[in-house]
Design an enzyme around this catalytic site. Structure first.
Site, mmCIF file in Angstrom:
data_model
loop_
_atom_site.group_PDB
_atom_site.id
_atom_site.type_symbol
_atom_site.label_atom_id
_atom_site.label_comp_id
_atom_site.label_asym_id
_atom_site.label_seq_id
_atom_site.Cartn_x
_atom_site.Cartn_y
_atom_site.Cartn_z
ATOM 1 C CE1 TYR A 72 4.079 -7.199 3.814
ATOM 2 C CE2 TYR A 72 3.434 -9.491 4.097
ATOM 3 C CZ TYR A 72 3.484 -8.348 3.324
ATOM 4 O OH TYR A 72 2.947 -8.353 2.061
ATOM 5 C CG ASP B 54 -1.957 -1.079 1.209
ATOM 6 O OD1 ASP B 54 -2.331 -1.521 0.103
ATOM 7 O OD2 ASP B 54 -2.399 -1.505 2.292
#
EC number: 5.4.99.12
Length: 245
Positions: free
Chosen positions: A111, A53
């Site tokens: 992540y 994003d």
């Protein structure tokens, strides 16, 4: 036709995310494709392991592209890093088998998410962490992490609309490390749904600050309703560390 794999590091602060958006010059994919097209002399498109994003960063994003150019791998690496913006770096260029696909061949991802947990924000960490000033119960948050590890339907922890594809994913690791005022959350799994890491993070923070009960995690898995989960934390604290193949 050669198949070239790129390992990419980027600071996503200035960009509208990974995915190319029409003629916009504000995406990571768009920036890299423009330079590759200059390098090869033909329009070149890349396939990423997945989207990130706007504002999200990467230490190990993977992409591949096909080319008939005879340019050597060291020349490609030098050309790309010479002409790309300084907040996008190609760490490695490799020639891979023709069938390699950065997205379809991925078996998992790692992540990191960073929380600046202090009374006042940091001028230096503002683009790379989320400032959250509430006092947090780490024992409770660690217990919540254990509930999330394993194979579950994570649709309630996602911003996905209705989909026919499976929303079951496996989280192999979800851990917390405290480094001064910085909290480092590590997520390792076989795949993550749209905004899943950021929604899980918001849920953990609300549990840690006492505004949500830990049992709510079981209810989210059972009811599969996004509104039962916590807030979606901002994107700037999120890093894609590694893609597994």
């Amino acid at each position: 036709m050669r198949n070239i794999k790129l390992t990419i590091e980027y600071d996503g602060t200035r960009y509208s995310g990974w995915q190319r958006l029409g003629d916009s010059d504000k995406t990571i994919q768009g920036k890299i494709e423009n330079i590759l097209t200059q390098m090869t002399g033909t329009k070149t498109e890349i396939i990423g392991s997945g989207r990130t994003d706007a504002g999200t960063h990467a230490r190990g994003q993977i992409a591949n592209f096909k080319t008939s150019a005879a340019t050597s791998l060291p020349e490609m690496l030098e050309f790309l890093n010479r002409y790309l913006p300084r907040d996008i770096v190609i760490k490695k260029v490799e020639e891979v088998p023709e069938r390699f696909h950065a997205r379809y061949n991925a078996t998992g991802k790692k992540y990191s998410y960073y929380i600046w947990n202090a009374g006042v924000p940091s001028a230096f960490e503002r683009n790379y962490s989320f400032h959250y000033s509430d006092e947090l119960d780490f024992e409770l948050m660690n217990a919540a992490c254990l509930k999330l590890i394993g194979t579950h339907d994570f649709i309630g922890f996602s911003s996905l609309k209705k989909t026919k594809k499976s929303t079951t994913r496996t989280i192999d690791e979800l851990s917390i490390q405290k480094e001064g005022d910085m909290l480092h959350f590590t997520f390792v799994g076989n795949g993550f749904l749209y905004k899943m890491v950021r929604i899980i993070m918001g849920t953990l923070l609300e549990i840690g600050s006492g505004t949500m009960d830990i049992e709510t995690i079981d209810e989210i898995f059972e009811r599969k309703v996004r509104s039962d989960a916590g807030m979606t934390v901002p994107s700037q604290g999120l890093f894609l560390d590694e893609v597994y193949y």
